[in-house]
Design a protein around this motif. Structure first.
Motif, PDB file in Angstrom:
ATOM      1  N   MET B   1      31.934  76.642  72.464  1.00  0.00           N
ATOM      2  CA  MET B   1      32.681  76.346  73.679  1.00  0.00           C
ATOM      3  C   MET B   1      33.876  77.292  73.790  1.00  0.00           C
ATOM      4  N   ALA B   2      34.007  77.923  74.924  1.00  0.00           N
ATOM      5  CA  ALA B   2      35.132  78.835  75.105  1.00  0.00           C
ATOM      6  C   ALA B   2      36.297  78.095  75.739  1.00  0.00           C
ATOM      7  N   ASN B   3      37.503  78.562  75.451  1.00  0.00           N
ATOM      8  CA  ASN B   3      38.705  78.015  76.088  1.00  0.00           C
ATOM      9  C   ASN B   3      38.905  76.519  75.875  1.00  0.00           C
ATOM     10  N   ALA B   4      38.504  76.065  74.724  1.00  0.00           N
ATOM     11  CA  ALA B   4      38.809  74.670  74.407  1.00  0.00           C
ATOM     12  C   ALA B   4      40.307  74.532  74.172  1.00  0.00           C
ATOM     13  N   VAL B   5      40.885  75.531  73.485  1.00  0.00           N
ATOM     14  CA  VAL B   5      42.328  75.472  73.245  1.00  0.00           C
ATOM     15  C   VAL B   5      43.053  75.576  74.583  1.00  0.00           C
ATOM     16  N   GLY B   6      43.941  74.637  74.804  1.00  0.00           N
ATOM     17  CA  GLY B   6      44.680  74.614  76.058  1.00  0.00           C
ATOM     18  C   GLY B   6      44.100  73.634  77.057  1.00  0.00           C
ATOM     19  N   ALA B   7      42.923  73.072  76.742  1.00  0.00           N
ATOM     20  CA  ALA B   7      42.300  72.127  77.692  1.00  0.00           C
ATOM     21  C   ALA B   7      42.667  70.689  77.332  1.00  0.00           C
ATOM     22  N   PRO B   8      42.873  69.839  78.336  1.00  0.00           N
ATOM     23  CA  PRO B   8      43.243  68.436  78.071  1.00  0.00           C
ATOM     24  C   PRO B   8      42.012  67.595  77.734  1.00  0.00           C
ATOM     25  N   SER B 487      21.815  74.013  60.553  1.00  0.00           N
ATOM     26  CA  SER B 487      21.567  73.831  61.986  1.00  0.00           C
ATOM     27  C   SER B 487      22.641  74.478  62.853  1.00  0.00           C
ATOM     28  N   GLY B 488      23.711  74.918  62.229  1.00  0.00           N
ATOM     29  CA  GLY B 488      24.822  75.454  63.014  1.00  0.00           C
ATOM     30  C   GLY B 488      25.867  74.403  63.324  1.00  0.00           C
ATOM     31  N   LYS B 489      25.606  73.186  62.897  1.00  0.00           N
ATOM     32  CA  LYS B 489      26.639  72.153  63.036  1.00  0.00           C
ATOM     33  C   LYS B 489      27.698  72.403  61.957  1.00  0.00           C
ATOM     34  N   VAL B 490      28.900  71.898  62.222  1.00  0.00           N
ATOM     35  CA  VAL B 490      30.026  72.323  61.394  1.00  0.00           C
ATOM     36  C   VAL B 490      30.798  71.120  60.843  1.00  0.00           C
ATOM     37  N   THR B 491      31.139  71.188  59.579  1.00  0.00           N
ATOM     38  CA  THR B 491      32.093  70.232  59.030  1.00  0.00           C
ATOM     39  C   THR B 491      33.363  70.992  58.664  1.00  0.00           C
ATOM     40  N   VAL B 492      34.474  70.464  59.134  1.00  0.00           N
ATOM     41  CA  VAL B 492      35.757  71.103  58.844  1.00  0.00           C
ATOM     42  C   VAL B 492      36.570  70.165  57.960  1.00  0.00           C
ATOM     43  N   TYR B 493      37.029  70.666  56.846  1.00  0.00           N
ATOM     44  CA  TYR B 493      37.877  69.886  55.949  1.00  0.00           C
ATOM     45  C   TYR B 493      39.303  70.368  56.134  1.00  0.00           C
ATOM     46  N   ILE B 510      40.240  74.168  68.164  1.00  0.00           N
ATOM     47  CA  ILE B 510      40.472  75.483  67.547  1.00  0.00           C
ATOM     48  C   ILE B 510      39.149  76.052  67.042  1.00  0.00           C
ATOM     49  N   VAL B 511      38.386  75.215  66.344  1.00  0.00           N
ATOM     50  CA  VAL B 511      37.125  75.668  65.749  1.00  0.00           C
ATOM     51  C   VAL B 511      36.099  75.960  66.836  1.00  0.00           C
ATOM     52  N   ALA B 512      36.068  75.118  67.874  1.00  0.00           N
ATOM     53  CA  ALA B 512      35.112  75.331  68.960  1.00  0.00           C
ATOM     54  C   ALA B 512      35.318  76.710  69.587  1.00  0.00           C
ATOM     55  N   ASP B 513      36.562  77.076  69.790  1.00  0.00           N
ATOM     56  CA  ASP B 513      36.854  78.392  70.354  1.00  0.00           C
ATOM     57  C   ASP B 513      36.453  79.509  69.409  1.00  0.00           C
ATOM     58  N   LYS B 514      36.796  79.318  68.141  1.00  0.00           N
ATOM     59  CA  LYS B 514      36.535  80.386  67.172  1.00  0.00           C
ATOM     60  C   LYS B 514      35.052  80.603  66.978  1.00  0.00           C
ATOM     61  N   LEU B 515      34.278  79.524  66.844  1.00  0.00           N
ATOM     62  CA  LEU B 515      32.865  79.644  66.491  1.00  0.00           C
ATOM     63  C   LEU B 515      31.946  79.603  67.703  1.00  0.00           C
ATOM     64  N   GLY B 516      32.501  79.268  68.864  1.00  0.00           N
ATOM     65  CA  GLY B 516      31.662  79.198  70.050  1.00  0.00           C
ATOM     66  C   GLY B 516      30.641  78.076  69.986  1.00  0.00           C
ATOM     67  N   VAL B 517      30.985  77.001  69.314  1.00  0.00           N
ATOM     68  CA  VAL B 517      30.068  75.859  69.246  1.00  0.00           C
ATOM     69  C   VAL B 517      30.671  74.700  70.041  1.00  0.00           C
ATOM     70  N   PRO B 518      29.817  73.805  70.522  1.00  0.00           N
ATOM     71  CA  PRO B 518      30.364  72.678  71.284  1.00  0.00           C
ATOM     72  C   PRO B 518      31.175  71.723  70.414  1.00  0.00           C
ATOM     73  N   MET B 519      32.138  71.049  71.015  1.00  0.00           N
ATOM     74  CA  MET B 519      32.989  70.105  70.285  1.00  0.00           C
ATOM     75  C   MET B 519      32.162  69.066  69.528  1.00  0.00           C
ATOM     76  N   GLU B 520      31.066  68.624  70.141  1.00  0.00           N
ATOM     77  CA  GLU B 520      30.303  67.545  69.499  1.00  0.00           C
ATOM     78  C   GLU B 520      29.564  68.016  68.254  1.00  0.00           C
ATOM     79  N   ASP B 521      29.513  69.341  68.041  1.00  0.00           N
ATOM     80  CA  ASP B 521      28.859  69.849  66.824  1.00  0.00           C
ATOM     81  C   ASP B 521      29.846  69.946  65.658  1.00  0.00           C
ATOM     82  N   ILE B 522      31.095  69.553  65.896  1.00  0.00           N
ATOM     83  CA  ILE B 522      32.116  69.743  64.854  1.00  0.00           C
ATOM     84  C   ILE B 522      32.602  68.392  64.339  1.00  0.00           C
ATOM     85  N   GLU B 523      32.494  68.203  63.049  1.00  0.00           N
ATOM     86  CA  GLU B 523      33.020  66.989  62.429  1.00  0.00           C
ATOM     87  C   GLU B 523      34.214  67.376  61.554  1.00  0.00           C
TER      88      GLU B 523
END
Lengths: 285, 781, 179
Positions: B1-8, B487-493, B510-523
């Motif tokens: 996902m692009a431009n997640a940072v700065g979005a409400p 699968s490209g899903k992400v876990t962030v510690y 932050i991670v969504a912007d950096k990796l270009g993955v959707p928010m729902e793929d990030i835990e």
């Protein structure tokens, strides 16, 4: 927040409640909404041996108009009372007062009878009760009796409720139709109790003079009181800002001002004046 | 996902919390779990003559009772974690239960363990303690006097520390045209998260591992400290902070209670749960503030400020809390010049032991106090020289060109443009017109007040060598691992330990912007010392600026590696690979691309990686910032005071904050609102009241007023963005700005309203009676 | 004196549940510890914070100031009965969208209190919402976004009611037509 162990029973009728009280040998305590009793029990400030739940006695939930009096069943909740069409029409002061008690959750459980029977000096309702010349209807071992509010509540948390008796209802005087009323309250920021609560009913006759006036004050001391000097100053006079100001100066006259962490007696005396003046101005000017 | 940072964005953590599926400490049920209660001292100061536990032990439900004597030699004292140097710091040992003397109301005396929550409470009444009551030292200035009761016999005059920073030569003060002096008391308040503290211990006799769930803003600090207290290896102690109902600094501290629960669980071999009661919280959880601040501000009649001299006398309570010693010294004393270019400054702090509950960091920790004294004294100075307080501020604010700016105490403010939020706020309220209206209304007898606060605060402590130099017993770096699954899903510690701030969302952005993955793929994973190697937790508005930066760097490293794999697969040079919106692309060759998910699979399968590359797609970063960050802004409060009752009516509250890069405007604004509420709470409603004997009189929510919804107007919040150069996000901190700025804004507004009566100060909280009395006195004069 | 436990049966979130409890057991502990409904929280011991608010027979009450035995036979709703993750109740959805929660601890109680408020006053003003929150304390949000959330929820719920009424009216018409 955990009370001491107690036993629990419930009554379906008033007679049964009285019987259960007798059987408890002084250990029994009535509970309706529980909003006066449970907070004390949770801090172990009171430790009844048995609670007698009267909340299911349906006959105590009624409201009826009898002549110039409104009889409110002891088990009517504050919220019910604030919305009841008869109360709103004939004793709007009562509706206004109970609407300002505590918060919605408390008003949904707390009852009119419980509030009066608890005689909390900081409660809202006694202001309206003294103004509306309330009578407490009590049923006991020897039948029913009616006690004036002044002879029922005699001190902070102290009532003249006879042993093994139950408050079944409160009777309020219906003020004349031409009167207006108000309950003006200063909420304690933490507890929500009134630092001061002024209840007033006033009417102006055809001649432009005040022909009906009752002022009651709660929250400032051990017990709610009628501000009779204020009433006397106003009665028969033409309402004016100056007159109300002059009368309001006497607001603390009949009461004893208490001091606590939030407000001193001196400050409360000032609040008596200011709140009385504002309450009266709102219905007389 | 692009431009997640700065979005409400809506928060990831909410659906769980909204459906009752959160897991807070008291929600944890373990097989065979026991319940603990702690008997606490009813006296501020007393000798324990005898503790009789027999009756309690007779209860069939009671499993064990421990007293301080029982635990002697088995469990160590709980140390402070901020040993401020060069101040003759005297740390008295705090044993988890008092041994022969209790030193504050709430001091632990006995630990009771029962098999039932209700029975445990009953047993509390069965323990009989004989005390010999001693005189108590309660207020700090009195406690310092000769002959005052000693809290600890070997600590003279109850002085725990005497700290100095900066010097103002006497002739500067003597030569000043104007010196304005005032003494302010920033009263003791209670952090009061709606969830009280809690701890649950579970010991595994097989692995000899102790797991402690506790309400901690910093589980790794808890692990580090408690491992020492309990004499257990950090490798055998797992600390988990479950969902937490707020902290505000009150859950930073490593408390005796947590050590006790860990000890009992291990000793009894059964899980033990302890849940603090609200009225217990008031005396047993660390309080905030309680500082008497004497200020002198010197300068010229034209408004040029030349020097500030401050003395802070801080009530540290009966023991040094985890961060306690640093609050009134480092946090406060280095920030006394605020947002102003005042060339000379000095601060002297006395930290004083008293027979009260210890004080620790509370939202802002030292910065609200520093901001309070400077913002208040600025207003009084303006009054003294007959200048509008706005003009005096404008004249002395640090100029935009001066950054990085070194203040008189040696701190280097990272970046700033103080005029920007000030101008914006002035425009919102239409300041000039407002002053005219005020004048008009004043003539009609209405008391309108306008209060300004142009603040700066320090947060996001760093680097760690500075932490060491100021005696902090820990680092201030942060840690993050970004792990990409096949699968490209992400876990962030992450090492931060959120409890309402919404890091799962903002770090996810932050991670969504950096990796270009959707928010729902990030835990996101937080708050478990077994999952996160080491960290320093969440406090001091450090989470985004330090923790978020660590996340960003780890994510960058993932992309760096993924890019190499993509280049390898696409047979192109790494320099020729672009990465946008989750796609690796050979520059100028359409169709030659790999998705992030494809590369994630390649990396994890490792069938065809570049020569010498290790498998998997995962990166860790340890980010140690080069400097603190310094958010700033302007808050304006407009109030009306009821002349007859002293009641204060809020008319308007406007705040413009500059917190650097705003990751999520919705959550950032939420932080400001909450911060303002707590600051205003301090100014108007909250305050501990102790009797002379050291009894806390305002010890329930019936007496201590936490702000309620109807107390507030609509808060008008907005931001400006001046990036910080000290972290890759450009972020500063937003958690504490609202509190720091709002206390003086409101106080200045009320003092401005009372200006016609010559009122200069009223002790907080501004109960209507105090305001009324000030008016009465003013009228008398 | 031996005090017998009492069997307390309630309908919680549409399901009949019962447990044997001491007469002194607070309703909130009965829900949390006996029935495992831990979405309802405890934040104080003086009936101030409202974190434990649920509805009993449709009315918002503080479950810390009611005994389990007093609730025998009652119809109770807790936060768990509002909506599911996939189908949030308008109150939950609005709290989510408007950022009406931070730590989420007071939130279940606040939402249930606001359900109770909207029952009394389906279209409250901002002031009425703030007054309606007298019985809850939130330490995180400063309340502003809660107010927005309640306003939004009230609107959605009112619209849904209107639609429902129309549907009922329509189906009645259809029914009549069939006669």
């Amino acid at each position: 927040m955990i009370p001491v162990k107690f036993d629990y029973t419930h009554a379906e009728t008033v007679d049964e409640a009285i019987k259960l009280l007798q059987e408890s040998g002084g250990e029994g305590k009535l509970i309706a909404g529980g909003h006066s009793l449970l907070p004390l029990m949770k801090f172990r400030l009171t430790e009844p041996g048995v609670l007698i739940d009267i909340s299911r006695i349906d006959q105590l939930k009624e409201v009826k108009k009898e002549g110039d009096r409104m009889i409110v069943g002891a088990l009517m909740t504050h919220n019910e009372a604030s919305k009841h069409p008869l109360i709103k029409e004939h004793v709007p002061l009562l509706a206004d007062t109970v609407r300002q008690i505590g918060d919605l959750q408390v008003r949904n459980r707390g009852t009119i009878g419980g509030n009066i029977a608890h005689a909390d000096p900081a409660a809202d309702l006694p202001a309206a009760a003294v103004v509306l010349e309330a009578e407490v209807i009590v049923q006991g071992e020897d039948g029913e009796e009616t006690m004036g509010i002044d002879s029922f509540i005699i001190g902070p948390l102290i009532t003249m409720l006879p042993e093994n008796s139950i408050v079944t209802g409160i009777s309020f005087a219906i003020p004349p139709a031409h009167t207006k009323s108000v309950y003006l309250k200063y909420f304690h920021p933490a507890s929500g109790y009134p630092v001061i609560g002024v209840a007033a009913v006033a009417g102006v006759g055809a001649d432009g003079n005040i022909d009906y006036i009752r002022v009651g004050i709660t929250g400032v001391g051990d017990i709610a009181f009628r501000a009779e000097s204020v009433e006397q100053t106003l009665l028969g006079q033409k309402p004016s800002k100056a007159l109300i100001q002059q009368a309001a100066k006497l607001a603390a006259e009949e009461g004893e001002m208490g001091s606590d962490l939030f407000a001193s007696a001196e400050y409360r005396e000032n609040l008596c004046r200011v709140y009385t003046e504002r309450a009266l101005s709102s219905i007389l000017l | 996902m692009a431009n997640a940072v700065g979005a409400p964005l809506k928060r990831k953590e909410d659906p769980r919390l909204l459906t009752g599926n959160g897991c807070f400490a008291d929600d944890i049920q373990l097989p065979g779990m026991l319940h603990a209660v702690i008997l606490r001292s009813p006296h501020a100061h007393a000798k324990i003559k005898k503790i009789n536990v027999e009756e309690a032990l007779k209860s069939p439900h009671v499993i064990a009772v421990y007293t301080g004597k029982d635990l002697e030699g088995k469990i160590g004292p709980v140390p402070s974690s901020w040993l401020v140097p060069d101040c003759n710091l005297k740390e008295a040992p705090q044993y988890p239960l008092a041994i022969d003397r209790v030193r504050y109301v709430g001091d632990g005396v006995a630990l009771i363990i029962a098999d039932d929550r209700y029975a445990a409470r009953d047993a509390l009444d069965l323990i009989d303690v004989e005390y010999e009551v001693l005189p108590a030292a309660v207020r700090q200035k009195e406690a310092m006097q000769k002959g005052a009761p000693l809290v600890h016999d070997d600590i003279e005059n109850n002085i725990a520390l005497h700290w100095k920073a900066g010097e103002v030569a006497e002739e500067i003060m003597e030569n000043a045209e104007v010196v304005v002096q005032e003494s302010f008391y920033v009263q003791r308040v209670f952090p009061s998260p709606i969830e009280t503290r809690a701890a649950i211990g579970q010991y595994n006799p097989g692995s000899e591992e102790l797991t402690l769930w506790c309400t901690s803003q910093n589980p790794h600090i808890h692990r580090m400290v408690l491992a020492g207290v309990l004499g257990i290896s950090e490798a055998k102690l797992r600390v988990i902070a479950p969902d937490m109902g707020g902290g505000f600094g009150g859950k930073i501290g490593v408390y005796p209670d947590e050590a006790l629960i860990g000890y009992a669980a291990r000793d009894l071999g059964r899980p033990v749960k302890w849940i603090e009661q609200r009225s217990e919280h008031f005396t047993s959880s660390n309080a905030g503030r309680d500082e008497v601040i004497d200020v002198e501000l010197a300068g010229n009649r034209d408004g040029t400020l030349t020097a500030i001299r401050v003395k802070n006398t801080a009530n540290l309570g009966a023991y040094l809390s985890t961060m306690g010693p640093g609050v009134s010294t480092i946090d406060f004393g280095l920030m006394i010049t605020g947002a102003y270019d005042i060339p000379h400054a000095s601060c002297e702090t006395f930290g004083v032991y008293t027979n009260t509950t210890p004080t620790d960091a509370y939202r802002g920790a030292g910065k609200p106090e520093a901001t309070y004294q400077i913002e208040r004294i600025i207003d009084l100075y303006a009054r003294e020289i007959g200048m509008d307080p706005l003009e005096l501020r404008k004249k002395n604010l640090v100029r935009k060109e001066a950054f990085p700016y070194t203040n008189a105490q040696g701190l280097v403010y990272d970046s700033g443009d103080y005029e920007k939020p000030l101008q914006k706020a002035l425009e919102i309220v239409n300041y000039e017109q407002l002053r005219q209206e005020q004048e008009k209304l004043r003539k009609q007898g209405k008391l309108i007040g306008i209060g300004l606060s142009t603040y700066v605060e320090l947060c996001g402590f760093g680097p760690s060598k500075v932490a060491g130099a100021i005696g902090f017993q820990g680092g201030v770096w942060e840690n993050s691992t970004v792990r990409v699954h096949p699968s490209g899903k992400v876990t962030v510690y992450s090492g931060t330990s959120p409890h309402g701030q919404g890091h799962a969302t903002t770090f996810g952005q932050i991670v969504a912007d950096k990796l270009g993955v959707p928010m729902e793929d990030i835990e996101l994973v937080f708050s478990d010392t077994k999952a996160i190697s080491m960290s320093w937790g969440t406090y001091g508005s450090r989470s985004t600026a330090v923790g978020g930066a660590a996340v960003a760097i780890a994510a960058d490293r993932v992309v760096e590696k993924a890019k190499k794999i993509a280049a390898h697969e696409l047979e192109a040079a790494v320099e020729d690979i672009t990465f946008e919106n989750g796609v690796f692309q050979v520059k100028g060759v359409p169709g030659q691309q790999r998705t992030f998910q494809e590369i994630a699979k390649s990396a994890n399968m490792a069938w065809n990686l570049p020569e010498g590359m290790e498998p998997s797609l995962e990166a860790q970063s340890f980010f140690d910032p080069e400097n603190f960050v310094y958010p700033f802004g302007t808050h304006i409060a407009i109030v009306e005071v009821d002349k007859e009752t002293g009641e204060i009516e809020w008319k308007r509250y406007v705040c413009v904050d500059d917190v650097g890069r705003v990751i999520n405007p919705l959550t950032a604004e939420g932080q400001v609102h909450g911060g303002v509420a707590q600051g205003v709470g301090q100014a108007l409603w909250e305050g501990a009241i102790y009797s002379k004997e050291g009894q806390l009189l305002s010890g329930t929510l019936m007496d201590y007023a936490l702000p309620k919804a109807r107390f507030f107007p609509h808060i008008e919040s907005s931001f400006t963005e001046t990036l910080s150069p000290v972290n890759p996000l450009g972020a500063k901190g937003v958690g504490e700005t609202g509190t720091t700025a709002s206390i003086p804004a409101v106080m200045n507004a009320v003092m401005d309203a009372l200006k016609p009566y010559g009122v200069k100060d009223i002790e907080m909280p501004l109960t209507p009676e105090k305001v009324w009395r000030a008016i009465q006195n003013g009228e008398g004069n | 004196m031996a005090i017998e436990n009492r069997k307390v049966t309630v309908t919680v979130n549409g399901q009949e549940r019962s447990a044997e409890v001491e007469p002194r057991k607070l309703l909130v502990h009965y829900l949390r510890d006996d029935l495992g409904l831990t979405g309802t929280h405890i934040g104080c011991d003086t009936s101030q914070c409202g974190a434990c608010t649920i509805t009993v027979n449709g009315d918002a009450v503080k479950s810390c100031t009611m005994l389990a035995v007093q609730a025998d036979g009652a119809e109770i709703m807790t936060v768990e009965g509002l909506g599911t993750r996939n189908e949030l109740h308008p109150m939950q959805q609005s709290f989510w969208e408007e950022h009406g929660l931070q730590c989420g601890y007071c939130t279940p109680g606040v939402m249930m209190a606001m359900i109770g408020l909207l029952k009394e006053n389906p279209n409250p003003s901002e002031e009425e919402i703030r007054e309606g929150m007298e019985g809850v304390i939130c330490r995180c949000t400063g309340y502003q976004f809660i107010v927005s959330a309640v306003q939004k929820a009230a609107k959605i719920m009112a619209e849904a009611n209107e639609k429902n009424d129309q549907k009922v009216a329509a189906s009645q018409l259809v029914g009549e037509g069939n006669l």
